[in-house]
Design a protein around this motif. Structure first.
Motif: not given
Length: 134
Positions: A21-37, A56-63, A90-93
């Motif tokens: 379900f597409y909102p769950r991708y955003y949770e996974m993407l945030n966990s990847v950012v958390e691991d990166y930091f 480090v909140p997200t100011a812009r997101i395009e998927t 600016a990041i790309r995942t």
């Protein structure tokens, strides 16, 4: 060099059809950012949020969603730094499964003071870890 990690698609990520379900991708993407930091920058979210009162909140997101991901699959996440600003990143995942593209996400994070909500310049101790990929 990109930061790479994996996530297994779990039941909690899926809709009744068994696809993510597409909102769950955003949770996974945030966990990847958390691991990166935590793993690359050396500033985990506890240190940022609790100790330093920064974030480090997200100011812009395009998927772009390329293909569905299904329950039980293992997804490969590859995070690259596209640009570093005074207060932004600016990041790309790119997400793949078995070499097949599943989604590409471009996002802008902003380093902020959590108490005021105002942007802050990146500290050199963090900025030195941001390697821009072309």
């Amino acid at each position: 060099m990109p930061f790479t990690t994996q996530r297994k698609v779990r039941f909690q990520h899926c809709d009744p059809a068994g696809i993510v379900f597409y909102p769950r991708y955003y949770e996974m993407l945030n966990s990847v950012v958390e691991d990166y930091f935590a793993e690359v920058v050396g500033h985990d979210f506890n240190r940022l949020h609790v100790t330093s009162r920064t974030g480090v909140p997200t100011a812009r997101i395009e998927t772009d969603f390329h293909a569905p991901s299904r329950l039980g699959e293992t997804l490969d996440f590859e995070l690259t730094i596209r640009d570093v600003g005074r207060t932004s990143l600016a990041i790309r995942t790119a997400v793949h499964c078995g070499g097949e593209p599943r989604l590409t996400c471009d996002a802008t994070l902003v380093f902020v003071d959590l108490d005021s909500g105002r942007p802050l310049p990146w500290p050199e101790a963090m900025r030195c870890h941001f390697a821009i990929e072309s």
